[in-house]
Design a protein around this motif. Structure first.
Motif, PDB file in Angstrom:
ATOM      1  N   MET A 115      -6.378   2.242  -6.010  1.00 57.08           N
ATOM      2  CA  MET A 115      -6.471   0.479  -5.911  1.00 57.08           C
ATOM      3  C   MET A 115      -7.984  -0.176  -5.095  1.00 57.08           C
ATOM      4  O   MET A 115      -8.528   0.651  -4.141  1.00 57.08           O
ATOM      5  CB  MET A 115      -5.271   0.056  -4.703  1.00 57.08           C
ATOM      6  N   ALA A 116      -8.460  -0.346  -6.170  1.00 57.82           N
ATOM      7  CA  ALA A 116     -10.016  -1.349  -5.647  1.00 57.82           C
ATOM      8  C   ALA A 116      -9.060  -2.737  -5.184  1.00 57.82           C
ATOM      9  O   ALA A 116      -8.494  -3.583  -5.357  1.00 57.82           O
ATOM     10  CB  ALA A 116     -10.863  -1.370  -6.657  1.00 57.82           C
ATOM     11  N   ILE A 117      -9.787  -3.318  -3.851  1.00 55.73           N
ATOM     12  CA  ILE A 117      -9.214  -4.247  -2.893  1.00 55.73           C
ATOM     13  C   ILE A 117     -10.958  -4.886  -3.218  1.00 55.73           C
ATOM     14  O   ILE A 117     -11.293  -4.648  -2.550  1.00 55.73           O
ATOM     15  CB  ILE A 117      -8.846  -3.602  -1.681  1.00 55.73           C
ATOM     16  N   LEU A 118     -11.256  -6.257  -3.456  1.00 54.91           N
ATOM     17  CA  LEU A 118     -12.166  -6.363  -3.078  1.00 54.91           C
ATOM     18  C   LEU A 118     -11.889  -7.714  -2.314  1.00 54.91           C
ATOM     19  O   LEU A 118     -11.271  -8.767  -2.547  1.00 54.91           O
ATOM     20  CB  LEU A 118     -12.530  -7.511  -4.642  1.00 54.91           C
ATOM     21  N   GLY A 119     -12.145  -8.049  -0.728  1.00 49.53           N
ATOM     22  CA  GLY A 119     -11.978  -8.859  -0.430  1.00 49.53           C
ATOM     23  C   GLY A 119     -11.754  -8.278   1.030  1.00 49.53           C
ATOM     24  O   GLY A 119     -10.231  -8.371   0.963  1.00 49.53           O
ATOM     25  N   ALA A 175       0.076   2.493   1.872  1.00 49.36           N
ATOM     26  CA  ALA A 175       1.715   3.059   2.637  1.00 49.36           C
ATOM     27  C   ALA A 175       2.713   3.027   1.282  1.00 49.36           C
ATOM     28  O   ALA A 175       3.436   4.128   1.776  1.00 49.36           O
ATOM     29  CB  ALA A 175       1.874   1.448   3.533  1.00 49.36           C
ATOM     30  N   SER A 176       1.980   2.798   0.184  1.00 47.26           N
ATOM     31  CA  SER A 176       2.939   3.357  -0.749  1.00 47.26           C
ATOM     32  C   SER A 176       2.370   4.722  -1.544  1.00 47.26           C
ATOM     33  O   SER A 176       2.801   4.959  -2.941  1.00 47.26           O
ATOM     34  CB  SER A 176       3.140   2.107  -1.977  1.00 47.26           C
ATOM     35  N   GLY A 177       1.400   5.540  -0.979  1.00 52.92           N
ATOM     36  CA  GLY A 177       1.083   6.197  -1.262  1.00 52.92           C
ATOM     37  C   GLY A 177       0.220   5.935  -2.346  1.00 52.92           C
ATOM     38  O   GLY A 177      -0.591   7.841  -2.897  1.00 52.92           O
ATOM     39  N   ARG A 178      -0.690   5.070  -2.677  1.00 55.18           N
ATOM     40  CA  ARG A 178      -1.739   4.912  -3.631  1.00 55.18           C
ATOM     41  C   ARG A 178      -3.827   4.556  -2.142  1.00 55.18           C
ATOM     42  O   ARG A 178      -3.337   4.573  -1.338  1.00 55.18           O
ATOM     43  CB  ARG A 178      -1.890   3.465  -3.735  1.00 55.18           C
ATOM     44  N   GLY A 233      10.758   0.531   4.916  1.00 52.60           N
ATOM     45  CA  GLY A 233      10.872   1.078   3.829  1.00 52.60           C
ATOM     46  C   GLY A 233       9.368   1.828   3.125  1.00 52.60           C
ATOM     47  O   GLY A 233       9.798   2.985   2.162  1.00 52.60           O
ATOM     48  N   LEU A 234       8.617   1.905   2.959  1.00 54.89           N
ATOM     49  CA  LEU A 234       7.026   2.492   2.890  1.00 54.89           C
ATOM     50  C   LEU A 234       7.029   3.306   3.313  1.00 54.89           C
ATOM     51  O   LEU A 234       7.521   3.968   4.798  1.00 54.89           O
ATOM     52  CB  LEU A 234       6.274   1.612   3.135  1.00 54.89           C
ATOM     53  N   LYS A 235       6.874   4.789   2.726  1.00 52.24           N
ATOM     54  CA  LYS A 235       6.593   6.283   3.363  1.00 52.24           C
ATOM     55  C   LYS A 235       5.573   6.981   3.506  1.00 52.24           C
ATOM     56  O   LYS A 235       5.770   7.745   4.551  1.00 52.24           O
ATOM     57  CB  LYS A 235       7.436   7.048   2.154  1.00 52.24           C
ATOM     58  N   LYS A 236       4.048   6.131   3.305  1.00 51.56           N
ATOM     59  CA  LYS A 236       3.475   7.257   3.815  1.00 51.56           C
ATOM     60  C   LYS A 236       2.612   6.370   5.574  1.00 51.56           C
ATOM     61  O   LYS A 236       1.436   5.371   4.921  1.00 51.56           O
ATOM     62  CB  LYS A 236       2.080   6.956   2.541  1.00 51.56           C
ATOM     63  N   THR A 237       3.424   5.825   5.765  1.00 52.72           N
ATOM     64  CA  THR A 237       2.806   5.811   7.364  1.00 52.72           C
ATOM     65  C   THR A 237       2.392   6.290   7.933  1.00 52.72           C
ATOM     66  O   THR A 237       2.341   5.719   9.049  1.00 52.72           O
ATOM     67  CB  THR A 237       4.000   4.501   7.347  1.00 52.72           C
TER      68      THR A 237
END
Length: 312
Positions: free
Chosen positions: A1-5, A19-22, A52-56
């Motif tokens: 995932m690329a987040i711009l900003g 947190a959803s594993g990306r 409920g997000l697993k990758k935290t």
């Protein structure tokens, strides 16, 4: 995932996706993007786990890039979150377009700009879609999607699958309209809330209470049409409309059209000072988020129960 900003919206998206594993590729024109995201992650990771997000419980995989083109190179999906300035967005798109992998969806978080205007920043705009969240994106489930005839056919499906796999609820606009859907509904309600305060019908505190303790509670569990369908009894929305159409005609005709003059803004500020009291921004944000998480948890529990009954 690329987040711009890496402002509030960008960090919120990045935290949710992490947190959803990306894996996250982060870019911002300011050099403190990494520090901003790290601080934001620490502040919200427990909340993300609660919804409920697993990758935290482990540190997310993320990198900060010095250019937008480098951030999107190799990315499977791009979430663009820079400020709402058409010229700046077009400039950004011109920079990243040559670096995109074929088929990579670029989803803009734009809350009000039209897709047709944004597409003019592209040589081939097929990758670009609207994917507008509701603040804060890491908690509120809604994502508004829109693509037009110039959009590649699979783009909305790719985006919908990604968002819904991360716990989001998507809606799809059938045609382009300024402000999309949720902001238009919010604007309509806020217009009347301002009018009631400006005309000294009610205080800021009381108009906020009227929503949060009244229809806001109902709207959190069902939309207005479904609720008014219930309000019509077993005969549904037809009975409701037949009973109240004259009343609504009178109410709609009497709704105000306020302007955000300095006097009106002053009334809102003074009223909020009274309502806020000694709480600071962080305290208010934590209160909002805790209540949202509690609400989502309760709704998810009920939905899970209904799913079990349906499957039985």
């Amino acid at each position: 995932m690329a987040i711009l900003g890496a402002g509030l919206i960008g960090c919120s998206w990045a935290a949710m996706f992490a947190a959803s594993g990306r894996r996250i590729h982060l870019y911002d024109s300011h050099t403190d993007a990494g520090a901003k995201f790290a601080e934001f992650w620490e502040a919200v990771k427990d909340t993300l786990g609660e919804i409920g997000l697993k990758k935290t419980t482990t540190a997310p995989e993320w990198l900060v890039f010095n250019s937008a083109a480098d951030a999107v190179a190799g990315a499977d999906f791009v979430q663009e979150c820079i400020p709402e300035r058409l010229g700046a967005k077009r400039q950004l798109y011109a920079e990243i377009e040559p670096a995109l992998q074929p088929g990579t969806v670029v989803a803009t978080s734009s809350s009000g700009l039209k897709l047709s205007d944004l597409q003019s920043g592209w040589l081939d705009p097929r990758n670009l879609i609207i994917a507008h969240p509701f603040n804060p994106p890491h908690i509120i489930p809604l994502v508004e999607l829109y693509g037009n005839d110039a959009t590649m056919p699979e783009a909305l499906s790719i985006a919908r699958t990604l968002y819904e796999s991360s716990g989001k609820k998507t809606i799809t606009l059938k045609r382009e309209i300024m402000g999309h859907v949720a902001n238009r509904l919010q604007a309509a309600l806020w217009r009347e809330a301002i009018h009631l305060v400006a005309e000294d019908v009610v205080s800021v505190r009381d108009v906020d209470t009227a929503i949060s303790a009244g229809p806001g509670m109902r709207w959190a569990v069902m939309g207005p049409h479904m609720l008014l369908n219930l309000g019509g009894g077993p005969a549904g929305i037809r009975a409701y409309c037949e009973q109240f159409r004259e009343s609504y005609a009178l109410w709609w005709e009497d709704l105000g059209k306020p302007e955000l003059t300095q006097e009106t803004i002053g009334k809102l500020i003074d009223g909020l000072k009274e309502e806020i009291g000694s709480r600071d921004y962080d305290a208010l944000r934590k209160e909002r988020d805790a209540k949202l998480v509690a609400l989502l948890s309760a709704i998810n529990k009920v939905d899970a129960g209904h799913s079990e009954i349906a499957a039985a």
